[in-house]
Design a protein around this motif. Structure first.
Motif, mmCIF file in Angstrom:
data_model
loop_
_atom_site.group_PDB
_atom_site.id
_atom_site.type_symbol
_atom_site.label_atom_id
_atom_site.label_comp_id
_atom_site.label_asym_id
_atom_site.label_seq_id
_atom_site.Cartn_x
_atom_site.Cartn_y
_atom_site.Cartn_z
ATOM 1 N N ASP A 119 30.095 44.142 36.892
ATOM 2 C CA ASP A 119 31.403 44.701 37.590
ATOM 3 C C ASP A 119 32.360 43.561 37.504
ATOM 4 O O ASP A 119 33.518 43.677 37.439
ATOM 5 N N SER A 120 31.848 42.221 37.667
ATOM 6 C CA SER A 120 32.807 41.254 38.018
ATOM 7 C C SER A 120 33.291 40.764 36.909
ATOM 8 O O SER A 120 34.132 40.138 36.903
ATOM 9 N N ILE A 121 32.974 41.144 35.495
ATOM 10 C CA ILE A 121 33.469 40.675 34.109
ATOM 11 C C ILE A 121 34.413 41.678 33.670
ATOM 12 O O ILE A 121 34.965 41.277 32.487
ATOM 13 N N ILE A 122 34.251 42.964 34.308
ATOM 14 C CA ILE A 122 35.454 44.092 33.660
ATOM 15 C C ILE A 122 36.697 43.676 33.898
ATOM 16 O O ILE A 122 37.195 43.295 34.814
ATOM 17 N N LYS A 123 37.633 44.088 32.514
ATOM 18 C CA LYS A 123 38.828 43.826 32.677
ATOM 19 C C LYS A 123 39.632 45.283 32.318
ATOM 20 O O LYS A 123 39.147 45.950 31.523
ATOM 21 N N GLY A 124 40.670 45.523 33.023
ATOM 22 C CA GLY A 124 41.370 46.831 32.845
ATOM 23 C C GLY A 124 42.304 46.628 31.534
ATOM 24 O O GLY A 124 42.752 45.339 31.295
ATOM 25 N N THR A 125 42.170 47.567 30.736
ATOM 26 C CA THR A 125 43.319 47.410 29.391
ATOM 27 C C THR A 125 44.603 47.704 29.583
ATOM 28 O O THR A 125 44.757 48.082 30.698
ATOM 29 N N ASP A 126 45.335 47.757 28.647
ATOM 30 C CA ASP A 126 46.592 48.297 29.085
ATOM 31 C C ASP A 126 46.735 50.034 28.876
ATOM 32 O O ASP A 126 47.878 50.550 29.056
#
Lengths: 255, 518
Positions: free
Chosen positions: A68-75
């Protein structure tokens, strides 16, 4: 959460474009979606403008189980991405150091189950311990097949191989990818192969320069070429996948 | 998501503060159709949530968010509008929401239209790190009346992995002193519609005065029960969900129960007349409710069978569904018929009629606390008498009798609980409930076993019973008998549990009339 792998033993068949575009479509419709760029080449991360790097590399990830800590939201609203990292090339070795090495990926993904409806995995090619992990965790595998003898051969290899894995009944969903309808060979195979393998999905993705442009635009097809034949084909494919999920939704992989 | 009360000028001021560190996208304009949903008894709102269906560009999403701060618990894409949460495909169904709404249908509360001005906030590398939305929501009236627009709200939508940017912008909002939006827009929409949240409950909402007259209070309680019955009529007739009939029947039962204690409070003839009507309403709705219960529990019964027999039970489901349709038609006929209308009218006239100042009835003008205490004590004594006499050899009818007395006692406690505010009356109700749950389940096993035998006979008579279905039903009958037997053996434990926990002492303290020994 349903886990869908985009996989083929062979490279260059459209796995990444499939995972990137289907994940985008799912999110656009409101499915909470996460795409895991498991290929160390990091193409999916590149398309979504996210640095293919995770803190501490795959070693730390496998050890700490904190996906979870490495997930990034995309555009794309509603679509998140688990970035690639060059260290993923060592995942085989790292998984093999644990008990039940083929279940490590599933263990990593389990905590995301409440947060997302769908997790797409852009898998690296080849048959390795990583792909075995994908087989074990996935509810279904989307398998892009170019209508050429070599690509068909790898599809047949995959079917044979799956029979000897712990998940012989894993739902394989092959579909034609990069179809060039000007070529007789492509037309023939697209017509004949589904007769032998009825699992083939009905929608075929055409070969299209707009798909290649994803690398220039660094965005999924739908953000710049939403009404092209290729985009329509991905929509059709997503529709098929969705109806399979709705039909079989009661029975998860449960492994 | 964070929500603030602001307007276009407020948004511009915020954007101005953002420009040194961020790039802004062009302003996008979007429009959404919103439909707010909840169950008839407001289960979602009561649990602290709001449900809204957003429709935009051919897509439809169900948003389940917090009523207080708008935090989105779940976003569920919808292919079709669900009647029940269980209609949503299993793989995307939010189980906690299913637990909240259970078998209740989602009904539309209000409609609105949202005009959204959206900005994407990009970092220096051109990556979207945050979205800002200014939302103007306008109520849509069904009669095409021009809608009022709610105060505009500013929404900050964070992007996962870029939380520090969200925090930075929150600090700027703080600097601009924008107030939080407060309660959900639904509360404002409802107020424009002349409604308020939780305007229906199947529970009684009465604050009783201990010295009020017994007849006045009784009428007051019965009138509320009649209101509940009538509030559920449409839902029953339109067959929205099973709980409309359930709430209707509970109110009928409660009314009957209270009337049975009204000797000396209301005239004998009146009691007899309305008790007869209420009994009739209970009776004519029983087959419908029984079939509802069967169908609600059908899946669990099916799962109780060995896997190979499970599919064989399906003809029973079809049979039950058909029987239910017939039963439903009969109930609708009654509710829309003259007898029921006449009953409601007469009952309401009686309940709304002012009580005479002077009365010959023994308890009519007595303080309600005296009458209620006496009735509760009397019923408690009956319960103990029947319960204490039950042995392992007592027939099921004795347990059923105990259950009926227990139900009467619980209803009395619930009717008059506010007279005993500050005491342990709620604890007693809980203990009663626990005993009732036990006895209710025992009775269900008994009744369901018998009704299953009856269904089998009926299906056979109609030529609709094949050998495999018969086998599956026989298995289920045996299973119910086993469950009933196991449950019966637990009576002592449950009854003792009720008697322990100081309930006897509490009953004595609260309800025993002065000067009487137990």
């Amino acid at each position: 959460m349903k886990i869908i792998g985009s996989y083929n033993i062979k490279g260059g068949v459209g796995k990444t474009a499939t995972a990137v575009n289907l994940a985008c479509l799912a999110a656009m419709e409101g499915y909470r979606t996460v795409l895991w760029d498991l290929d160390p080449q990091g193409a999916a991360s590149f398309y979504y403008r996210i640095k293919p790097k995770i803190k501490g590399g795959s070693k730390r990830l496998v050890k700490q189980h904190d996906l979870d800590s490495i997930i990034k939201g995309t555009d794309v609203p509603g679509l998140d991405l688990i970035p690639a990292d060059f260290s993923y090339r060592n995942l085989d070795v790292q998984f093999s150091e644990y008990r039940k090495p083929a279940k490590q990926l599933m263990k990593l993904m389990r905590p995301l189950a409440d947060e997302y409806h769908l997790l797409f995995i852009d898998c690296p090619p080849n048959i390795t311990l990583v792909s075995e992990n994908v087989f074990y965790a996935a509810d279904a595998l989307l398998v892009p097949v170019i209508p050429t003898p070599l690509s068909v051969r790898t599809w047949v290899q995959l079917i044979k191989h799956m029979k000897h894995t712990p998940v012989p009944d894993l739902n394989l969903m092959p579909f034609f990818s990069m179809v060039d309808s000007r070529k007789k060979l492509h037309r023939d195979l697209v017509e004949k192969l589904p007769q032998k393998y009825p699992a083939f999905m009905q929608n075929a993705i055409p070969y299209a320069s707009q798909v290649e442009m994803m690398g220039v635009r660094r965005a999924p097809l739908f953000s710049y070429a939403a009404s092209t034949p290729a985009a329509r084909a991905y929509r059709g494919l997503w529709g098929e996948l969705k109806s399979i999920l709705n039909r079989n939704g009661q029975t998860g992989a449960g492994r | 998501m964070s929500r603030y009360l602001t307007d276009h000028a407020g948004l511009q001021a915020l954007l101005h503060l953002l420009t040194p560190d961020y790039q802004l996208s062009e302003e996008h304009h979007r429009e959404q159709q919103l439909r707010y949903l909840d169950s008839f008894d407001w289960r979602v709102w009561r649990s602290g949530g709001v449900l809204v269906v957003e429709e935009e560009g051919g897509y439809r999403n169900l948003i389940w968010r917090s009523v207080n701060d708008g935090e989105v618990f779940q976003r569920i894409p919808l292919e079709t509008m669900p009647v029940l949460v269980s209609d949503i495909p299993a793989w995307i169904r939010p189980e906690p929401l299913q637990q909240i709404t259970k078998m209740r249908a989602l009904l539309e509360l209000a409609q609105s239209r949202a005009r959204i001005s959206e900005y994407e906030i990009l970092d220096k590398r051109g990556k979207v790190v945050l979205r800002l939305q200014l939302v103007h929501e306008t109520i849509v009236y069904r009669n095409h009346r021009k809608g009022n627009t709610l105060p505009a709200q500013l929404r900050l939508l964070g992007v996962k992995g870029f939380e520090c940017d969200l925090e930075k912008v929150r600090a700027l909002v703080w600097q601009l002193e924008m107030p939080a939006y407060g309660k959900d827009p639904l509360a404002r929409l409802l107020s424009l519609l002349g409604r308020r949240p939780c305007d229906y409950t199947s529970k009684l909402r009465i604050e009783l005065q201990p010295l009020a007259r017994a007849d006045v209070v009784s009428k007051h309680i019965l009138l509320q029960l009649l209101d509940i019955m009538q509030a559920n009529e449409n839902g029953i007739c339109e067959d929205v969900d099973t709980e409309f009939l359930h709430d209707f029947r509970v109110s009928v039962r409660r009314s009957r129960s209270l009337l049975s204690h009204a000797k000396g409070i209301f005239p004998k003839d009146t009691i007899r007349r309305f008790a007869k009507d209420l009994a009739w309403l209970g009776d004519i709705t029983t087959p419908h409710r029984d079939l509802d219960v069967w169908l609600l529990a059908f899946d669990s019964y099916q799962q109780a069978l060995p896997k190979k027999l499970q599919a064989d039970l399906l003809p029973l489901r079809s049979w039950l569904e058909e029987a239910r349709q017939t039963a439903h038609r009969s109930v609708v006929e009654v509710l829309q018929g003259p007898l029921y209308r006449r009953f409601c009218k007469g009952w309401r006239v009686f309940l709304q009629c002012e009580t005479p100042q002077h009365t010959v009835l023994k308890y009519a003008d007595s303080p309600v606390i005296d009458v209620a205490g006496g009735q509760i004590w009397k019923t408690y004594r009956q319960l103990r008498e029947v319960g204490d006499a039950i042995t392992p050899d007592s027939p099921p009818e004795r347990l059923h009798k105990l259950r009926k007395i227990g139900k009467k006692l619980r209803y009395l406690l619930e009717f008059f609980r506010t007279l005993y505010a500050g005491t342990s009356v709620n604890q007693l109700i809980e203990q009663m409930q626990s005993l009732q749950d036990y006895l209710g389940l025992y009775q269900d096993y008994t009744v369901q076993r018998l009704s299953l035998q009856q269904f089998m006979q009926d299906m056979q008579d109609a030529g609709r019973l094949d050998v495999r279905t018969e086998q599956a039903m026989n298995y289920l009958i045996k299973d119910l008998r086993k469950r009933q037997g196991r449950h019966r053996r637990a009576f002592d434990e449950n009854y003792q549990h009720f008697n322990a926990g100081k309930s006897g002492k509490l009953f004595r303290q609260l309800f025993r009339p002065c000067g009487k020994s137990s």
